[in-house]
Write a protein that holds these residues in place. Structure first.
Motif, PDB file in Angstrom:
ATOM      1  N   ARG A  23       0.722  -1.163   0.152  1.00 53.38           N
ATOM      2  CA  ARG A  23       0.022  -0.097   0.101  1.00 53.38           C
ATOM      3  C   ARG A  23       1.006   1.301   0.071  1.00 53.38           C
ATOM      4  N   ASN A  24       2.144   1.112   0.392  1.00 46.92           N
ATOM      5  CA  ASN A  24       2.976   2.296   0.317  1.00 46.92           C
ATOM      6  C   ASN A  24       2.645   3.223   1.299  1.00 46.92           C
ATOM      7  N   THR A  25       2.373   2.723   2.401  1.00 45.04           N
ATOM      8  CA  THR A  25       1.591   3.498   3.546  1.00 45.04           C
ATOM      9  C   THR A  25       3.057   4.167   4.286  1.00 45.04           C
ATOM     10  N   ASP A  26       2.701   5.451   4.688  1.00 48.21           N
ATOM     11  CA  ASP A  26       4.074   5.995   5.389  1.00 48.21           C
ATOM     12  C   ASP A  26       4.201   5.382   6.707  1.00 48.21           C
ATOM     13  N   ALA A  27       3.248   4.298   7.200  1.00 45.50           N
ATOM     14  CA  ALA A  27       3.365   4.201   8.484  1.00 45.50           C
ATOM     15  C   ALA A  27       4.535   3.138   8.692  1.00 45.50           C
ATOM     16  N   ASN A  28       4.973   2.992   9.812  1.00 46.12           N
ATOM     17  CA  ASN A  28       6.061   2.138  10.417  1.00 46.12           C
ATOM     18  C   ASN A  28       5.353   0.882  10.731  1.00 46.12           C
ATOM     19  N   ILE A  29       6.000  -0.537  10.127  1.00 43.33           N
ATOM     20  CA  ILE A  29       5.480  -1.543  10.213  1.00 43.33           C
ATOM     21  C   ILE A  29       6.418  -2.377  11.198  1.00 43.33           C
ATOM     22  N   VAL A  30       5.912  -3.103  12.278  1.00 39.74           N
ATOM     23  CA  VAL A  30       6.677  -3.789  13.210  1.00 39.74           C
ATOM     24  C   VAL A  30       6.057  -5.249  13.361  1.00 39.74           C
ATOM     25  N   ALA A  31       6.747  -6.126  12.974  1.00 39.28           N
ATOM     26  CA  ALA A  31       6.610  -7.566  12.989  1.00 39.28           C
ATOM     27  C   ALA A  31       6.765  -7.867  14.776  1.00 39.28           C
ATOM     28  N   LEU A  32       5.687  -8.346  15.432  1.00 38.27           N
ATOM     29  CA  LEU A  32       5.808  -8.855  16.791  1.00 38.27           C
ATOM     30  C   LEU A  32       5.786 -10.450  16.890  1.00 38.27           C
ATOM     31  N   VAL A  33       6.870 -10.910  17.201  1.00 38.19           N
ATOM     32  CA  VAL A  33       7.156 -12.419  16.623  1.00 38.19           C
ATOM     33  C   VAL A  33       8.105 -12.790  17.914  1.00 38.19           C
ATOM     34  N   ARG A  34       7.921 -14.336  18.069  1.00 41.75           N
ATOM     35  CA  ARG A  34       8.762 -15.043  18.699  1.00 41.75           C
ATOM     36  C   ARG A  34      10.226 -15.083  18.510  1.00 41.75           C
ATOM     37  N   ASP A  35      10.295 -15.375  17.327  1.00 44.07           N
ATOM     38  CA  ASP A  35      11.739 -15.376  16.880  1.00 44.07           C
ATOM     39  C   ASP A  35      12.034 -14.168  15.842  1.00 44.07           C
ATOM     40  N   PRO A  36      12.756 -13.127  16.059  1.00 46.10           N
ATOM     41  CA  PRO A  36      12.790 -12.304  14.890  1.00 46.10           C
ATOM     42  C   PRO A  36      13.485 -12.788  13.682  1.00 46.10           C
ATOM     43  N   LYS A  37      14.479 -13.845  13.924  1.00 48.13           N
ATOM     44  CA  LYS A  37      15.345 -14.247  13.051  1.00 48.13           C
ATOM     45  C   LYS A  37      14.581 -14.825  11.833  1.00 48.13           C
ATOM     46  N   LYS A  38      13.310 -15.297  12.336  1.00 50.10           N
ATOM     47  CA  LYS A  38      12.240 -15.780  11.236  1.00 50.10           C
ATOM     48  C   LYS A  38      11.637 -14.764  10.379  1.00 50.10           C
ATOM     49  N   ALA A  39      11.795 -13.479  10.884  1.00 53.81           N
ATOM     50  CA  ALA A  39      11.029 -12.528  10.349  1.00 53.81           C
ATOM     51  C   ALA A  39      11.843 -11.743   9.487  1.00 53.81           C
ATOM     52  N   ALA A  40      13.243 -12.036   9.254  1.00 54.59           N
ATOM     53  CA  ALA A  40      14.050 -11.369   8.330  1.00 54.59           C
ATOM     54  C   ALA A  40      13.594 -11.148   6.943  1.00 54.59           C
ATOM     55  N   ASP A  41      12.675 -11.966   6.384  1.00 52.37           N
ATOM     56  CA  ASP A  41      12.383 -11.840   5.180  1.00 52.37           C
ATOM     57  C   ASP A  41      11.067 -11.070   5.073  1.00 52.37           C
ATOM     58  N   LEU A  42      10.645 -10.633   6.134  1.00 56.53           N
ATOM     59  CA  LEU A  42       9.746  -9.811   5.882  1.00 56.53           C
ATOM     60  C   LEU A  42      10.013  -8.277   5.627  1.00 56.53           C
ATOM     61  N   GLY A  43      11.087  -7.816   5.949  1.00 53.60           N
ATOM     62  CA  GLY A  43      11.662  -6.645   5.471  1.00 53.60           C
ATOM     63  C   GLY A  43      11.444  -5.402   6.166  1.00 53.60           C
TER      64      GLY A  43
END
Length: 280
Positions: A23-43
Motif C-alpha cells: 500500500r506504500n503507506t507512510d506507517a512504520n510496520i513492526v513484526a511482533l514475533v517469538r523469533d525475530p530471525k524468522k521475520a528477516a524476510d519480511l523486510g
C-alpha cells in the motif's frame, strides 16, 4: 504512525505485512514475533513478542499506535494470552487494537468461539479503541491433502448440507490491513465471510472440475470421520477437533451472506476454484 502485527511470521500475519507494504503507506510496520530471525524476510522491524511472557510485552509495544492482535494458536490458552497482550497495550499507550475473532462468535457452536468471545469482552472493557474482525473459515482449511483426495476419488466429511461461506487468507489479510490504515472503524464488529456459498458436495464438484477427475463427497457420522482423519495421520485430539467443526458447519456456523468482506476490500472474494487451482 507505527503499526504492530502480532504473529507476523504466521500464514495470515505474513500476508498482512505484505499487504501493508504494497500500500506504500507512510506507517512504520513492526513484526511482533517469538523469533525475530524468522521475520528477516519480511523486510520490516521485528521485536520479540511472546504471548506467554507478559512481563516483556509492554516494552515491546512501546511506540505502537495501532495493533493487529492475531489470535494465538494454543487452543485453551488463548484467553490468558490475549489478556496479557491487552494489559500490555494499556500500559504502552496503544491507541487502537484490531482483533481477529471468529464469525458470529456470539452465537457460534464451534469450540473456538468461547475464547474469542472472552477476548472481545476484554477489549470492550479495556478502554482502548478497538475493531473486531470476525473472520469466517479460510478456504485453505480444506486443501490439505488434496492430492490424496484426487488420487482416491473421495472427499470425506461430516457436514451434511451445511452452507459454507469461506474466503482465502489473502482476502482476510486485505481487510485486516484496511482497518489499520483507514478511519471510521473504531467500535465496529465486522462479520467477514466469502461471497461464494457452497456445501462440501459442491466442493467435491468444483474439485472434480479443477482436477479433471470425477470425485465424490462422502458424508460420515462425526465419529467415523474423526477415525478417517486419524487414519490420515492426525493425532486423536486434533482429529476430533476438526470433525467437530463439521458439526458446526451443518448448524450454519460457517455461513454468512452479508458480503461485508467484499464490500470492505472493494472487490469480490477469491473463488473456491481459484484456491483449488493454486493448491493443486
Amino acid at each position: 504512525m507505527t503499526i504492530g502485527i502480532t504473529g507476523a511470521t504466521g500464514q495470515l500475519g505474513q500476508l498482512v505485512v505484505q499487504n501493508l507494504k504494497e500500500r506504500n503507506t507512510d506507517a512504520n510496520i513492526v513484526a511482533l514475533v517469538r523469533d525475530p530471525k524468522k521475520a528477516a524476510d519480511l523486510g520490516v522491524e521485528a521485536r520479540v513478542f511472546d504471548y506467554n511472557q507478559p512481563e516483556t510485552l509492554a516494552e515491546a509495544l512501546k511506540g505502537i499506535d495501532k495493533l493487529l492482535l492475531i489470535s494465538g494458536n494454543e487452543i485453551g490458552n488463548r484467553s490468558a494470552q490475549h489478556t496479557n497482550v491487552i494489559e500490555a497495550a494499556k500500559k504502552a499507550g496503544v491507541k487502537l487494537i484490531a482483533y481477529t475473532s471468529l464469525l458470529h462468535a456470539d452465537k457460534s457452536s464451534l469450540a473456538l468461539a468461547g475464547e474469542h468471545l472472552e477476548t472481545e469482552t476484554l477489549l470492550k472493557e479495556s478502554g482502548i479503541p478497538y475493531v473486531i474482525l470476525r473472520h469466517g473459515w479460510y478456504t485453505e482449511n480444506y486443501v490439505g491433502g488434496l492430492s490424496g483426495v484426487v488420487e482416491h476419488g473421495t472427499f470425506y466429511g461430516s457436514a451434511g448440507d451445511g452452507k459454507i461461506a469461506s474466503a482465502s487468507r489473502a482476502d482476510f489479510a486485505i481487510v485486516d490491513a484496511e482497518v489499520l490504515v483507514t478511519e471510521g472503524h473504531e467500535g465496529k464488529t465486522y462479520e467477514l465471510a466469502g461471497d461464494e456459498i457452497f456445501t462440501l458436495s459442491d466442493f467435491a464438484k468444483s474439485l472434480s472440475e479443477v482436477a479433471g477427475k470425477e470425485l465424490k463427497y462422502q458424508n460420515l457420522p462425526v465419529e467415523e470421520y474423526a477415525k478417517v482423519l486419524e487414519g490420515f495421520g492426525l493425532p486423536e485430539g486434533v482429529a476430533q477437533f476438526f470433525a467437530g467443526t463439521h458439526i458446526g458447519t451443518e448448524k450454519g456456523d460457517l455461513f454468512d451472506d452479508s458480503k461485508t468482506l467484499s464490500k470492505l476490500i472493494g472487490k469480490p472474494t477469491t473463488s473456491l476454484k481459484a484456491v483449488l487451482k493454486a493448491s493443486l
